[in-house]
Scaffold this active site. Structure first.
Site, PDB file in Angstrom:
ATOM      1  N   TRP A  64       0.684  -1.313   0.360  1.00  0.00           N
ATOM      2  CA  TRP A  64      -0.164  -0.404  -0.189  1.00  0.00           C
ATOM      3  C   TRP A  64       0.995   1.332   0.070  1.00  0.00           C
ATOM      4  CZ3 TRP A  64       0.082   3.501   3.984  1.00  0.00           C
ATOM      5  CH2 TRP A  64       0.820   3.033   5.254  1.00  0.00           C
ATOM      6  N   ASP A  90       1.619  -3.474   9.263  1.00  0.00           N
ATOM      7  CA  ASP A  90       2.650  -3.255   8.658  1.00  0.00           C
ATOM      8  C   ASP A  90       3.918  -3.298  10.115  1.00  0.00           C
ATOM      9  OD1 ASP A  90       1.791  -3.035   6.817  1.00  0.00           O
ATOM     10  OD2 ASP A  90       3.039  -0.677   6.418  1.00  0.00           O
TER      11      ASP A  90
HETATM   12 FE   LIG Z   1       7.941  -1.378  12.282  1.00  0.00          FE
END
Ligand SMILES: [Fe+2]
Ligand SMILES: [Fe+2]
Length: 329
Positions: free
Chosen positions: A33, A196
């Site tokens: 992304w 993430d």
């Molecule tokens: Fe990180």
């Protein structure tokens, strides 16, 4: 052999698998992304309408929420400090471009999107004083940091394993709060960042796991060292414009505690997760010193929890220059 040389040997030994670890834990640039996926498209004719919507929805969110979002963004924006720190860790070869420096560069590339997307969102929201925020970011980068790991890879990987999980928690909680207030776009943005951070947490935890497999005594000592001195947050030198010393961090962290985005109980939970993940209680055949360190670590969460439960957080919001209450009316 000195401890430093053993660490270097271990880092070299593990380096052959780093490419494989990059593939397992990081996502190629062309597939991952990008900040623009979560922001109004400035090439589109709908741009102004979309910005208007952001500004309208932003009015629903309270003062402490903005402070936390700003602090999280500034922490992400100090990425140059983290990259240069990690590049200096023993075994990470900037010049020879070995596997470890490749890891650091690729990890940095992923991290860089977090500050980007939050910065642009905050700018468009119209709820915060961007110039004050920019000054704090610049101060934080200029001041640098000291996370107490030295150049030791073992200590650094304990730090990053911990820290990635801490950022996962705070971005994830912000996402939930935004969703509750009907702000789906902001929620999605923070949710994807937290994803993430979770991947990164797993990666650094695997590095530590692999070190435990080959050098359990020194890995145990490093974990013990880091937890005994406590994990300092990356933004612990945070300060606002005009401040000589950092007082902002404490207030930022009080704010995060007050709204439940990141609390001292979370700190203890992370410690417990690391202990479980690395199966600390079952690591045997250690030196006397490492065995003591292991026993200390096993008892630490319950000790810290008692302290965390006694802590009190100021009830009233601290007035930051980043967010003017008048703007939130
Ligand atoms: Fe990180
Ligand atoms: Fe991040």
């Amino acid at each position: 052999m000195s401890l430093k040389n053993i660490r270097l040997e271990v880092m070299q030994h593990l380096e052959k698998d780093v490419d494989q670890l990059i593939e397992k834990y990081l996502i190629p640039v062309d597939n991952i992304w990008q900040p623009t996926d979560f922001l109004p498209n400035s090439e589109s004719d709908n741009f102004y309408d979309e910005v208007k919507e952001i500004r309208e929805l932003s009015k629903e969110l309270p003062y402490d929420f903005w402070v936390v979002l700003v602090g999280d963004m500034i922490t992400e924006e100090a990425l140059p400090t983290y990259e240069s720190w990690l590049m200096d860790v023993e075994g990470v070869g900037q010049m020879e471009r070995n596997g470890w420096s490749k890891w650091v560069r690729h990890w940095t590339a992923e991290e860089n999107r977090h500050g980007d997307v939050l910065n642009k969102y905050l700018y468009l929201s119209g709820r915060v004083n961007m110039r004050e925020i920019e000054k704090t970011t610049q101060h934080l980068i200029a001041d640098g940091f000291d996370i107490g790991t030295g150049q030791d890879p073992y200590k650094n990987f304990v730090y990053t394993s911990f820290q990635e999980l801490a950022t996962y928690i705070s971005h994830n909680r912000v996402a939930k709060m935004a969703k509750k207030k009907g702000n789906k776009q902001l929620s999605k943005m923070c949710k994807i960042i937290s994803g993430d951070e979770m991947r990164h947490h797993h990666a650094y935890s695997e590095f530590v796991e692999r070190i435990f497999a080959v050098d359990p005594n020194q890995m145990m000592m490093a974990f013990h060292y880091m937890m005994k001195q406590k994990i300092a947050m990356p933004a612990h030198f945070l300060r606002e414009s005009g401040d000589k010393i950092s007082t902002a961090f404490e207030e930022f962290s009080n704010t995060a505690q007050r709204i439940g985005v990141y609390t001292s109980t979370d700190y203890v939970d992370i410690l417990q997760k690391l202990i479980d993940r690395w199966d600390i209680g079952n690591i045997n055949n250690l030196s006397d010193e490492a065995e003591k360190a292991r026993d200390y670590l096993m008892k630490l969460p319950s000790r810290m929890l008692r302290i965390a439960e006694r802590m009190t957080i100021p009830e009233n919001s601290y007035q930051f220059k980043w967010v003017e209450p008048a703007r939130l009316k």
